[in-house]
Design a protein around this motif. Sequence first.
Motif, PDB file in Angstrom:
ATOM      1  N   SER A  10     -46.199 -22.690 -21.646  1.00 56.49           N
ATOM      2  CA  SER A  10     -47.582 -22.408 -22.004  1.00 56.49           C
ATOM      3  C   SER A  10     -47.763 -20.915 -22.245  1.00 56.49           C
ATOM      4  O   SER A  10     -46.985 -20.088 -21.780  1.00 56.49           O
ATOM      5  CB  SER A  10     -48.517 -22.884 -20.892  1.00 56.49           C
ATOM      6  N   ASP A  11     -48.829 -20.580 -22.983  1.00 60.62           N
ATOM      7  CA  ASP A  11     -49.090 -19.173 -23.254  1.00 60.62           C
ATOM      8  C   ASP A  11     -49.409 -18.431 -21.968  1.00 60.62           C
ATOM      9  O   ASP A  11     -49.969 -18.970 -21.021  1.00 60.62           O
ATOM     10  CB  ASP A  11     -50.235 -19.028 -24.247  1.00 60.62           C
ATOM     11  N   LEU A  12     -49.071 -17.179 -21.956  1.00 57.12           N
ATOM     12  CA  LEU A  12     -49.220 -16.316 -20.800  1.00 57.12           C
ATOM     13  C   LEU A  12     -50.683 -15.945 -20.582  1.00 57.12           C
ATOM     14  O   LEU A  12     -51.426 -15.741 -21.523  1.00 57.12           O
ATOM     15  CB  LEU A  12     -48.385 -15.058 -21.043  1.00 57.12           C
ATOM     16  N   ASP A  13     -51.072 -15.843 -19.313  1.00 58.70           N
ATOM     17  CA  ASP A  13     -52.450 -15.468 -18.994  1.00 58.70           C
ATOM     18  C   ASP A  13     -52.669 -13.989 -19.319  1.00 58.70           C
ATOM     19  O   ASP A  13     -51.739 -13.177 -19.255  1.00 58.70           O
ATOM     20  CB  ASP A  13     -52.757 -15.763 -17.524  1.00 58.70           C
ATOM     21  N   PRO A  14     -53.904 -13.601 -19.659  1.00 59.52           N
ATOM     22  CA  PRO A  14     -54.191 -12.218 -20.061  1.00 59.52           C
ATOM     23  C   PRO A  14     -53.871 -11.181 -18.982  1.00 59.52           C
ATOM     24  O   PRO A  14     -53.441 -10.073 -19.298  1.00 59.52           O
ATOM     25  CB  PRO A  14     -55.689 -12.232 -20.364  1.00 59.52           C
ATOM     26  N   ARG A  15     -54.060 -11.516 -17.716  1.00 55.00           N
ATOM     27  CA  ARG A  15     -53.802 -10.571 -16.626  1.00 55.00           C
ATOM     28  C   ARG A  15     -52.332 -10.166 -16.591  1.00 55.00           C
ATOM     29  O   ARG A  15     -51.983  -8.988 -16.529  1.00 55.00           O
ATOM     30  CB  ARG A  15     -54.226 -11.193 -15.300  1.00 55.00           C
ATOM     31  N   ASP A  17     -50.116 -10.634 -19.002  1.00 59.14           N
ATOM     32  CA  ASP A  17     -49.815 -10.037 -20.288  1.00 59.14           C
ATOM     33  C   ASP A  17     -50.121  -8.536 -20.262  1.00 59.14           C
ATOM     34  O   ASP A  17     -49.316  -7.710 -20.693  1.00 59.14           O
ATOM     35  CB  ASP A  17     -50.620 -10.738 -21.376  1.00 59.14           C
ATOM     36  N   ALA A  18     -51.257  -8.171 -19.706  1.00 57.29           N
ATOM     37  CA  ALA A  18     -51.664  -6.770 -19.633  1.00 57.29           C
ATOM     38  C   ALA A  18     -50.766  -5.964 -18.698  1.00 57.29           C
ATOM     39  O   ALA A  18     -50.475  -4.794 -18.965  1.00 57.29           O
ATOM     40  CB  ALA A  18     -53.116  -6.666 -19.192  1.00 57.29           C
ATOM     41  N   LEU A  19     -50.315  -6.567 -17.603  1.00 59.65           N
ATOM     42  CA  LEU A  19     -49.417  -5.871 -16.678  1.00 59.65           C
ATOM     43  C   LEU A  19     -48.118  -5.467 -17.362  1.00 59.65           C
ATOM     44  O   LEU A  19     -47.618  -4.365 -17.169  1.00 59.65           O
ATOM     45  CB  LEU A  19     -49.072  -6.761 -15.480  1.00 59.65           C
ATOM     46  N   VAL A  20     -47.576  -6.381 -18.150  1.00 55.81           N
ATOM     47  CA  VAL A  20     -46.269  -6.154 -18.774  1.00 55.81           C
ATOM     48  C   VAL A  20     -46.357  -5.092 -19.862  1.00 55.81           C
ATOM     49  O   VAL A  20     -45.505  -4.220 -19.952  1.00 55.81           O
ATOM     50  CB  VAL A  20     -45.683  -7.470 -19.322  1.00 55.81           C
ATOM     51  N   GLY A  21     -47.375  -5.162 -20.690  1.00 54.37           N
ATOM     52  CA  GLY A  21     -47.525  -4.180 -21.765  1.00 54.37           C
ATOM     53  C   GLY A  21     -46.743  -4.554 -23.001  1.00 54.37           C
ATOM     54  O   GLY A  21     -47.126  -5.452 -23.730  1.00 54.37           O
ATOM     55  N   GLU A  22     -45.603  -3.894 -23.239  1.00 50.49           N
ATOM     56  CA  GLU A  22     -44.840  -4.098 -24.474  1.00 50.49           C
ATOM     57  C   GLU A  22     -43.920  -5.312 -24.372  1.00 50.49           C
ATOM     58  O   GLU A  22     -43.187  -5.472 -23.393  1.00 50.49           O
ATOM     59  CB  GLU A  22     -44.006  -2.858 -24.800  1.00 50.49           C
ATOM     60  N   ARG A  53     -43.744 -17.553 -23.093  1.00 52.59           N
ATOM     61  CA  ARG A  53     -44.396 -17.757 -24.385  1.00 52.59           C
ATOM     62  C   ARG A  53     -45.658 -16.914 -24.485  1.00 52.59           C
ATOM     63  O   ARG A  53     -46.481 -16.916 -23.588  1.00 52.59           O
ATOM     64  CB  ARG A  53     -44.722 -19.229 -24.592  1.00 52.59           C
ATOM     65  N   ARG A  54     -45.755 -16.221 -25.602  1.00 51.52           N
ATOM     66  CA  ARG A  54     -46.957 -15.466 -25.969  1.00 51.52           C
ATOM     67  C   ARG A  54     -47.266 -15.870 -27.389  1.00 51.52           C
ATOM     68  O   ARG A  54     -46.416 -15.727 -28.263  1.00 51.52           O
ATOM     69  CB  ARG A  54     -46.711 -13.958 -25.921  1.00 51.52           C
ATOM     70  N   GLY A  55     -48.461 -16.396 -27.595  1.00 53.06           N
ATOM     71  CA  GLY A  55     -48.814 -16.831 -28.945  1.00 53.06           C
ATOM     72  C   GLY A  55     -47.893 -17.912 -29.464  1.00 53.06           C
ATOM     73  O   GLY A  55     -47.654 -18.014 -30.656  1.00 53.06           O
ATOM     74  N   GLY A  56     -47.342 -18.719 -28.549  1.00 55.35           N
ATOM     75  CA  GLY A  56     -46.480 -19.829 -28.941  1.00 55.35           C
ATOM     76  C   GLY A  56     -45.014 -19.469 -29.125  1.00 55.35           C
ATOM     77  O   GLY A  56     -44.204 -20.330 -29.431  1.00 55.35           O
ATOM     78  N   HIS A  57     -44.661 -18.191 -28.949  1.00 59.47           N
ATOM     79  CA  HIS A  57     -43.285 -17.754 -29.169  1.00 59.47           C
ATOM     80  C   HIS A  57     -42.702 -17.138 -27.900  1.00 59.47           C
ATOM     81  O   HIS A  57     -43.389 -16.388 -27.210  1.00 59.47           O
ATOM     82  CB  HIS A  57     -43.222 -16.723 -30.294  1.00 59.47           C
ATOM     83  N   TRP A  94     -44.986  -9.905 -10.067  1.00 59.12           N
ATOM     84  CA  TRP A  94     -44.377  -9.139  -8.985  1.00 59.12           C
ATOM     85  C   TRP A  94     -43.624  -7.928  -9.544  1.00 59.12           C
ATOM     86  O   TRP A  94     -43.760  -6.819  -9.036  1.00 59.12           O
ATOM     87  CB  TRP A  94     -43.450 -10.030  -8.163  1.00 59.12           C
ATOM     88  N   LEU A  95     -42.849  -8.135 -10.598  1.00 59.54           N
ATOM     89  CA  LEU A  95     -42.050  -7.057 -11.164  1.00 59.54           C
ATOM     90  C   LEU A  95     -42.888  -5.939 -11.773  1.00 59.54           C
ATOM     91  O   LEU A  95     -42.471  -4.783 -11.791  1.00 59.54           O
ATOM     92  CB  LEU A  95     -41.093  -7.600 -12.227  1.00 59.54           C
ATOM     93  N   PHE A  96     -44.077  -6.279 -12.285  1.00 61.09           N
ATOM     94  CA  PHE A  96     -44.890  -5.299 -13.007  1.00 61.09           C
ATOM     95  C   PHE A  96     -46.134  -4.846 -12.236  1.00 61.09           C
ATOM     96  O   PHE A  96     -46.981  -4.152 -12.789  1.00 61.09           O
ATOM     97  CB  PHE A  96     -45.288  -5.854 -14.377  1.00 61.09           C
TER      98      PHE A  96
END
Length: 127
Positions: A10-15, A17-22, A53-57, A94-96
């Motif tokens: 499933s697509d990643l949650d925004p929280r 996603d924001a932690l990881v960045g690039e 998965r982000r945006g299905g990829h 945890w990592l980010f």
Amino acid sequence: MTQTHATVESDLDPRTDALVGEWIDLVEAAERLDLKFNRIKQLLAERKLLAVRRGGHPMVPAAFIADGQVIKGLPGTLTLLSDAGFDEVETLRWLFTADDTLPGTPVQALAENRGTEVRRRAQALAF
């Protein structure tokens, strides 16, 4: 579609996603590591690298690759977190997430060759 151990379907949650960045896709990960695409898929299956998965990829955090290699200590840390019951998204969080006792995030500590402290904290999570 079959789920591998290292790719969340499933697509990643925004929280998170924001932690990881690039993020980079698997093709770019293969290029940065100078590997064939099938080898990237093998690294994911062996849990030596993590993609979600982000945006299905499927995408890999760019921070996981430095100087043409998977950052030192990442595969072992992924195994420890999996053994502690963490799923892929929990692992990324945890990592980010900043840890004042490191200081910085666990992924920054791994990139700076301070993996012993990261693994010590990851091992403690299993207890």
